[in-house]
Motif scaffolding. Structure first.
Motif, short mmCIF file in Angstrom:
data_model
loop_
_atom_site.label_atom_id
_atom_site.label_comp_id
_atom_site.label_asym_id
_atom_site.label_seq_id
_atom_site.Cartn_x
_atom_site.Cartn_y
_atom_site.Cartn_z
N GLY A 1 0.80 -1.21 0.00
CA GLY A 1 0.00 0.00 0.00
C GLY A 1 0.83 1.26 0.00
N LEU B 1 6.93 -5.65 10.21
CA LEU B 1 6.18 -5.47 8.97
C LEU B 1 7.06 -5.80 7.78
N LEU B 2 6.49 -6.56 6.86
CA LEU B 2 7.20 -6.88 5.63
C LEU B 2 6.54 -6.05 4.55
N ARG B 3 7.30 -5.10 4.02
CA ARG B 3 6.70 -4.16 3.09
C ARG B 3 6.59 -4.76 1.70
N PHE C 1 1.20 2.68 5.08
CA PHE C 1 2.25 1.94 5.77
C PHE C 1 2.54 2.57 7.13
N SER D 1 8.01 -17.40 7.10
CA SER D 1 7.80 -15.96 7.10
C SER D 1 7.17 -15.59 5.76
N GLU E 1 2.52 0.75 10.80
CA GLU E 1 3.61 0.82 11.79
C GLU E 1 3.08 1.26 13.15
#
Lengths: 294, 428, 276
Positions: free
Chosen positions: B35, B60-62, B40, B84, B44
């Motif tokens: 997004g 968080l995995l962007r 984001f 993961s 967070e």
């Protein structure tokens, strides 16, 4: 020398070749064979694996997206490779001429070759950008277009963006190959031609081109195969769009893999593999490539 | 010398090869989201707040913004059975594939316990139809989307029209009146903008044009798409651009959500088909249509016969996760009343819980919320098939070809049916 | 060639055009990376320098840029070293030992470099999955090494065959084994060639995208090209300044290597392709 010694040497030679063979067999030939086998299976994430013979290939033959990507890939090769060879030849002739700046010029020309295709894809994406890109700025300045053009939004614009990106990156590689060929041509031939009052064009067509023939065939082979399997630039610059019009075979195969249909992606890859194989075989025959090797 | 150095490197190599990716530290989970940067930032913040409450760290995995890339990225991780990410956000259109591939951990054991919402908190159309696979809840809705009709209140009033159209015929009539009048001062005015470019949004629009009696699905192994109602809808869509000229000519090349929204927001249209996110932007400061925009359910072929396509994002837990209870806690936190309200307030996301729509604070800020709730109660999901994306790609291509005049609506739908049938037989 | 004076001006113009064509996009990339606005070319907007984009890329932890960078360096260096150390004995065997089928080896290696990567990646993905190696360095290093080996083999064979045979024959007569002869005699003499080969191998591995895209899933093993390719998607607002800053940083190592070792790279490239 006794037979014993020959046998020992042969064994030793094979021992020296063994690590190479293990790597290439294990990580190239076995995967290619595995891809062939997978292409005969239904290998989908949400269904059990099953042998379906040529089922995937039958689906391919009636899949308009597959034909579209085959068409795109062939067209891409036909347009970009000749452009790259012509531009590469021009660069090579320029670089071959003695000059104080020759070293610097060669370094400059080599730069695009070293830039990762993922990076050059992003750069050309910005160059073609509707709002910020210099492509529009330059085209408008030159009076080629009126108002901003959404290059990546039209099938032809996206196609030419890809050709431009690929040419930019690989013409230098071609130039380097040709340059090596040029330096191997004895200067005497040109001096002789000068005595015979041959013009520059005649010198090029009568001496340079014929003597460069083997190098041209090598460059043609390398570039054709590379353009045929184009992935990086397409993935980054257009993602196959707009409307799937610039999907290359490699990208189509990858999309199937990443979408969870390994069998179908394998079938696409096998087709690409066979096309590449047939083409290299044809070139090797035509060019008598590597005749002096053995 | 050099060779020895190389051999030394070779030894180091084996050390590297043995080193696998380090697992996430104990008591931490990895959550994959994508997004816009502004979204984001919110994720967070949520992760920080969750850690403050529970002590469970959320890494968080962007992911990229593009949904296609997001799906491919997750699908690769899950096919590889990697531990993961532990949990992730999914588009409603991927759910069937993810669930059918056995990638999603059933959530039933966690629902309705320890402060976690039960099934009844959510829209039944979502939790029962979309999130449930094989009788088990595979994901929780995080926010809901449904197609809406935006209209210019001021223009309807100016031309003495009673209110938003209830049928497509009314929409056509109003459009012709207003467009004729507005063209005098605004030559670039088009009465109705919608998503016609070749992408997933076109499928949503097409199904909405077909309305409640439109059909798209697979029944007993046979593809249902080439029906009289669907043909009529496609003819209507084509005629909006060509015959009636009330939708812009670049509808089928350029028009996606943002193009449509900007067109309407600049004051160049009377009606707009879009998702709920457009409302906040139309009402933002500096917007030329601020205070002039109304929201209504989409028209149908008879009054009340409209149907919104159901969209939205859902959170699920990977079957291969090594921290399932912790991940479930995070999912429940996302679905809690406070978080849902918070997301609605800050990002304008539509809550997946029904009760939040009655929140007085939100109602004061979003007077169109009751309207939305009614739309979501009746929104219609796209076919829930693991190979949906392949069918959708075919439909997009043919509907788009019919809009551009490359084929007739009849040819387009019959070709689409044929090609889809091949896909269905392949994956059955 | 003759007519130096007459052709000097057109030559200069052509050389300038060529240079502009080749470095133009790179300069544009770097300028966008340091410009406050991405549209600095359009009328009314100027070039205002800022380091903000670089700082954003390096400091935003969720972008994992430094990790991508580290992964790329490690994977490329290890692959290059590995492929050279595997190719060197093979090239020795081909140029020095009586091995039947060495032409076949050379030509199958050539054929391998013609294979499309996509025809390997599906199976490699399943292989690495079953080994549990997805998203590790091994998942990239092993295929990369195999992928670069043909090139390394061809270049090294060409270099080794230009080393006079008397040199290593003398070593063999002195009682050295072939491995020692390779290590003590040929490698030092052909050191520049080995270096060029390693350099090329490094650049090839550094730039690879498809394998990295399929065989890694996150920042623990993901490389720079994937990071740049996926740096935000196509839709929504693309932060061009940051994208170009990331692109500039990722290009820096290969550009530096190219500028430093231009001569070696050209030598290596032409050795691999043109047999003299």
């Amino acid at each position: 020398m006794g037979g014993d010694r020959t046998i020992r040497e042969t064994l030793r030679g094979w021992a020296f070749l063994a690590p190479l063979a293990v790597f290439i067999l294990g990580f190239v030939f076995v995967p290619v064979a595995g891809t062939f086998i997978d292409s005969l299976h239904r290998e989908v994430t949400f269904l059990p694996r099953a042998f379906i013979g040529l089922g995937n290939y039958r689906s391919l033959s009636s899949d308009p997206w597959f034909w579209q990507s085959l068409r795109f890939t062939v067209l891409f090769v036909l347009v970009s490779v000749p452009l790259e060879l012509v531009l590469g030849m021009a660069f090579a002739l320029l670089l071959h001429r003695p000059s104080r700046a020759r070293g610097a010029l060669r370094a400059c020309v080599l730069l695009p070759w070293a830039v990762p295709a993922a990076v050059s894809g992003r750069v050309f994406e910005l160059v073609c950008n509707f709002q910020y890109g210099p492509a529009n700025y330059i085209a408008e300045r030159l009076g080629l277009t009126v108002g901003p053009v959404n290059w990546l939004g039209s099938a032809w614009g996206a196609f030419f963006a890809l050709v431009a990106g690929d040419t930019w990156k690989t013409a230098p590689f071609v130039a380097v190959l040709f340059l090596a060929g040029l330096s191997a041509i004895p200067g005497d031939l040109y001096r002789q031609a000068a005595v015979d009052r041959a013009g520059p064009l005649q010198r090029f067509t009568r001496i340079t081109l014929p003597l460069l023939r083997p190098v041209v065939v090598v460059a043609l082979l390398f570039r054709t195969i590379d353009a045929l399997r184009v992935f990086d630039l397409v993935f980054v610059l257009t993602r196959g769009g707009p409307g799937g019009s610039t999907t290359s075979l490699s990208l189509y195969g990858y999309d199937a893999f990443a979408g969870g249909d390994v069998g179908y992606g394998s079938a696409v890859s096998v087709v690409l593999f066979l096309v590449a194989f047939a083409l290299s075989a044809a070139y090797v025959r035509i060019g008598r490539f590597g005749r002096g090797l053995s | 010398m050099r060779m020895r150095a190389i051999f030394r490197v070779l030894c180091a190599v084996s050390a590297f090869l043995a080193a696998a990716a380090p697992p996430s530290p104990a008591g931490a989970i990895t959550f994959a989201v994508g997004g816009a940067p502004s979204e984001f930032d919110q994720w967070e913040r949520l992760a920080r707040e969750f850690e403050g409450k529970t002590g469970i760290r959320v890494e968080l995995l962007r992911q990229p913004t593009d949904t296609g890339l997001r799906r491919q990225g997750l699908s690769v991780s899950l096919q590889a059975r990697g531990s993961s990410p532990d949990a992730f956000l999914m588009d409603v259109a991927w759910l069937a594939q993810f669930a059918a591939s056995g990638w999603l951990e059933p959530l039933d054991p966690f629902l309705g316990k320890e402060g976690c919402a039960g099934r009844e908190a959510f829209f039944p159309r979502m939790i029962d139809a979309v999130d449930t696979y094989d009788g088990r809840v595979a994901a929780l809705p995080v926010y809901v989307d449904g197609g809406l009709l935006y209209y210019r209140k001021d223009l309807l009033e100016k031309y003495g029209l009673p209110g938003p159209p209830r049928t497509w015929d009314e929409l056509l009539r109003y459009s012709e009146v207003v467009q004729r009048g507005e063209r005098r001062s605004r030559p670039g005015f088009y009465a109705f903008v919608w998503q016609g470019a070749q992408y997933e949004g076109l499928v949503c629009d097409f199904l909405e044009f077909a309305g409640a009696s439109g059909e798209f699905g697979v029944e007993n192994g046979a593809v249902v798409i080439d029906t009289p109602r669907n043909r009529e809808a496609l003819r209507f869509m084509r005629d909006l651009i060509g015959k009636y000229g009330i939708s812009p000519p670049n509808t089928y090349t350029d028009m996606r959500e943002e193009e449509v929204r900007t067109f309407f927001q600049e004051g160049n249209a009377l009606f707009e088909r879009n998702w709920p996110y457009a409302f906040a932007l139309h009402e933002s400061r500096g917007s030329p249509v601020r205070g002039k925009t109304g929201v209504a359910p989409l028209p149908g072929w008879s009054p009340g016969g409209g149907a919104a396509s159901l969209g939205g994002w859902h959170a699920g837990i990977s079957r291969f996760s090594e921290s399932k209870p912790e991940s479930a806690k995070f999912l429940c936190y996302l679905a809690s009343y406070d978080t849902q309200k918070d997301l609605a307030r800050r990002l304008g996301w539509n809550p997946a819980r029904r009760d939040v729509y009655a929140d007085p604070e939100l109602l004061a800020k979003n007077p169109h919320f009751p309207e939305l709730r009614a739309v979501f109660e009746n929104a219609r999901p796209r076919p829930l098939l693991p190979y949906y994306s392949r069918l959708s790609a075919i439909l997009q291509r043919h509907v788009n070809a019919a809009l551009s005049g490359m084929s007739t609506p009849e040819e387009a739908l019959s070709a689409a049916r044929r090609e889809m049938q091949a896909i269905v037989s392949r994956y059955r | 060639m003759n007519g130096e004076g007459r052709t000097r001006l057109p030559y200069l113009a052509a050389a300038a055009a060529m240079t502009a064509y080749c470095i133009g996009p790179i300069v544009f990339m770097a300028l966008t990376a340091v410009s406050r606005r991405p549209d600095f070319l359009s009328p009314g907007a100027g070039l205002e320098f800022t380091a903000a984009h670089f700082l954003e890329v390096l400091r935003t932890k969720s972008l994992h840029f430094l990790e991508y960078f580290r992964n790329s360096l490690v994977v490329s260096a290890v692959s290059a070293a590995l492929s050279v150390s595997v190719a060197a004995p093979a090239a020795y065997a081909i140029t020095r030992l009586e091995v039947p089928g060495r032409t076949a080896v050379l030509f199958s290696a050539l054929a391998v470099s013609m294979f499309p990567q996509v025809s390997l990646v599906g199976y490699l993905f399943r292989l690495m999955t079953s080994l549990g190696w997805i998203n590790t360095y091994a998942a990239l290093v092993l295929p990369y090494t195999a992928w670069i080996l043909p090139l390394s083999l061809w270049i090294l064979t060409s270099y080794f065959s230009s080393v006079p045979r008397d040199l290593d024959r003398a070593a063999l007569i002195d009682g050295c084994g072939p491995l020692e002869a390779l290590r003590k005699v040929i490698v030092p003499v052909a050191a520049p060639g080995i270096f060029s080969t390693a350099l090329l191998a490094f650049i090839f591995a550094f730039n690879e995208l498809l394998f990295a895209l399929m065989l890694t899933t996150d920042h623990h093993a993901r490389t720079i090209p994937v990071g740049v390719a996926l740096f935000e998607g196509l839709h929504g607002e693309i932060p061009w300044g940051a994208v170009m800053a990331a692109a500039t940083l990722s290009t820096a190592p290969v550009v530096a290597l190219t500028l430093l070792f231009q001569r070696r790279i050209i030598q290596g490239l032409t050795r691999g392709a043109v047999k003299e």
